[in-house]
Design a protein around this motif. Sequence first.
Motif, PDB file in Angstrom:
ATOM      1  N   UNK A  38     -30.690 -59.773  21.404  1.00 33.20           N
ATOM      2  CA  UNK A  38     -29.602 -60.735  21.590  1.00 33.20           C
ATOM      3  C   UNK A  38     -28.308 -60.037  21.221  1.00 33.20           C
ATOM      4  N   UNK A  39     -27.310 -60.084  22.098  1.00 31.12           N
ATOM      5  CA  UNK A  39     -26.034 -59.470  21.732  1.00 31.12           C
ATOM      6  C   UNK A  39     -25.321 -60.257  20.628  1.00 31.12           C
ATOM      7  N   UNK A  40     -24.435 -59.593  19.926  1.00 35.04           N
ATOM      8  CA  UNK A  40     -23.629 -60.247  18.897  1.00 35.04           C
ATOM      9  C   UNK A  40     -22.795 -61.363  19.521  1.00 35.04           C
ATOM     10  N   UNK A  41     -22.502 -62.363  18.684  1.00 32.42           N
ATOM     11  CA  UNK A  41     -21.645 -63.487  19.057  1.00 32.42           C
ATOM     12  C   UNK A  41     -22.186 -64.287  20.234  1.00 32.42           C
ATOM     13  N   UNK A  42     -23.510 -64.333  20.328  1.00 30.67           N
ATOM     14  CA  UNK A  42     -24.207 -65.087  21.359  1.00 30.67           C
ATOM     15  C   UNK A  42     -25.262 -65.943  20.675  1.00 30.67           C
ATOM     16  N   UNK A  43     -25.283 -67.244  20.927  1.00 38.15           N
ATOM     17  CA  UNK A  43     -26.292 -68.080  20.267  1.00 38.15           C
ATOM     18  C   UNK A  43     -27.707 -67.687  20.663  1.00 38.15           C
ATOM     19  N   UNK A  44     -28.599 -67.742  19.699  1.00 34.56           N
ATOM     20  CA  UNK A  44     -30.023 -67.544  19.973  1.00 34.56           C
ATOM     21  C   UNK A  44     -30.461 -68.620  20.961  1.00 34.56           C
ATOM     22  N   UNK A  45     -31.352 -68.269  21.859  1.00 32.60           N
ATOM     23  CA  UNK A  45     -31.816 -69.236  22.858  1.00 32.60           C
ATOM     24  C   UNK A  45     -32.604 -70.382  22.233  1.00 32.60           C
ATOM     25  N   UNK A  46     -33.024 -70.240  20.989  1.00 32.45           N
ATOM     26  CA  UNK A  46     -33.773 -71.296  20.310  1.00 32.45           C
ATOM     27  C   UNK A  46     -32.889 -72.170  19.419  1.00 32.45           C
ATOM     28  N   UNK A  47     -31.596 -71.913  19.420  1.00 33.21           N
ATOM     29  CA  UNK A  47     -30.680 -72.689  18.589  1.00 33.21           C
ATOM     30  C   UNK A  47     -30.379 -74.029  19.255  1.00 33.21           C
ATOM     31  N   UNK A  48     -30.583 -75.098  18.505  1.00 38.34           N
ATOM     32  CA  UNK A  48     -30.346 -76.449  19.019  1.00 38.34           C
ATOM     33  C   UNK A  48     -28.886 -76.860  18.816  1.00 38.34           C
ATOM     34  N   UNK A  49     -28.493 -77.934  19.458  1.00 35.10           N
ATOM     35  CA  UNK A  49     -27.108 -78.423  19.380  1.00 35.10           C
ATOM     36  C   UNK A  49     -26.705 -78.806  17.962  1.00 35.10           C
ATOM     37  N   UNK A  50     -27.670 -79.160  17.116  1.00 40.41           N
ATOM     38  CA  UNK A  50     -27.369 -79.555  15.738  1.00 40.41           C
ATOM     39  C   UNK A  50     -27.351 -78.361  14.778  1.00 40.41           C
ATOM     40  N   UNK A  51     -27.298 -77.156  15.312  1.00 41.85           N
ATOM     41  CA  UNK A  51     -27.277 -75.916  14.544  1.00 41.85           C
ATOM     42  C   UNK A  51     -28.594 -75.666  13.807  1.00 41.85           C
ATOM     43  N   UNK A  52     -29.669 -76.161  14.301  1.00 42.91           N
ATOM     44  CA  UNK A  52     -30.981 -75.939  13.703  1.00 42.91           C
ATOM     45  C   UNK A  52     -31.842 -75.156  14.692  1.00 42.91           C
ATOM     46  N   UNK A  53     -32.833 -74.481  14.138  1.00 41.79           N
ATOM     47  CA  UNK A  53     -33.738 -73.666  14.948  1.00 41.79           C
ATOM     48  C   UNK A  53     -34.795 -74.542  15.604  1.00 41.79           C
ATOM     49  N   UNK A  54     -34.953 -74.394  16.897  1.00 39.64           N
ATOM     50  CA  UNK A  54     -35.935 -75.156  17.648  1.00 39.64           C
ATOM     51  C   UNK A  54     -37.360 -74.687  17.457  1.00 39.64           C
ATOM     52  N   UNK A  55     -37.539 -73.491  16.891  1.00 35.19           N
ATOM     53  CA  UNK A  55     -38.903 -72.973  16.668  1.00 35.19           C
ATOM     54  C   UNK A  55     -39.120 -72.608  15.195  1.00 35.19           C
ATOM     55  N   UNK A  56     -38.364 -73.216  14.305  1.00 32.52           N
ATOM     56  CA  UNK A  56     -38.423 -72.843  12.889  1.00 32.52           C
ATOM     57  C   UNK A  56     -39.848 -72.844  12.329  1.00 32.52           C
ATOM     58  N   UNK A  57     -40.628 -73.816  12.676  1.00 37.27           N
ATOM     59  CA  UNK A  57     -41.996 -73.917  12.147  1.00 37.27           C
ATOM     60  C   UNK A  57     -42.932 -72.859  12.730  1.00 37.27           C
ATOM     61  N   UNK A  58     -42.518 -72.159  13.767  1.00 38.26           N
ATOM     62  CA  UNK A  58     -43.383 -71.174  14.423  1.00 38.26           C
ATOM     63  C   UNK A  58     -42.705 -69.809  14.544  1.00 38.26           C
ATOM     64  N   UNK A  59     -41.779 -69.493  13.653  1.00 37.79           N
ATOM     65  CA  UNK A  59     -41.036 -68.230  13.772  1.00 37.79           C
ATOM     66  C   UNK A  59     -41.960 -67.011  13.776  1.00 37.79           C
TER      67      UNK A  59
END
Length: 170
Positions: A38-59
């Motif tokens: 992932x390039x710098x200053x680019x949101x992770x594709x798993x980042x949700x709109x609420x600033x939380x990780x969409x795959x946190x439980x399965x990292x």
Amino acid sequence: MNVAVRLPAHLKADCSACAALCCVIPPFDALQGFGFDKPAETPCQHLCADHRCGIHEALIPRGFEGCVAFDCLGAGQRLTALAVERFGSADWRARPDVARWLFAAYPRMREAQEWLARLTLAATVAGSDELKALATELAAQAPQWPGWSAAEHAGWQARVAAALAPLARE
């Protein structure tokens, strides 16, 4: 001598008080356990709109061991709070001015927070009032960290290195 030393709360990541800065600002490298590049200053594709990780439980099963191991040492929540003070918001998605400021300030904030953690741990382990005083002085500068000039940054870098150097020889 076996001494258990822990960082104080202000030197530990609190993702609930952050705008997901570590998921946006630094680059990711798949070879370092981040699942994909992932390039710098680019949101992770798993980042949700609420600033939380969409795959946190399965990292880990999804190949994101680097996310589990990463610790901003409190830089994310400290910078998020400063953005709210300065701009009334830390919403980097909706506010390009906030995004520019956060993206420029994060690396310096992360590094200064690391210096503070090192000084704090060293002061505790060595029982050094001098290191504790330097950590206190550095912490008092925290609101200015994002705007430090190159000379101010270099000056603190040299001070921290010089203060910790004697401990490396022991």
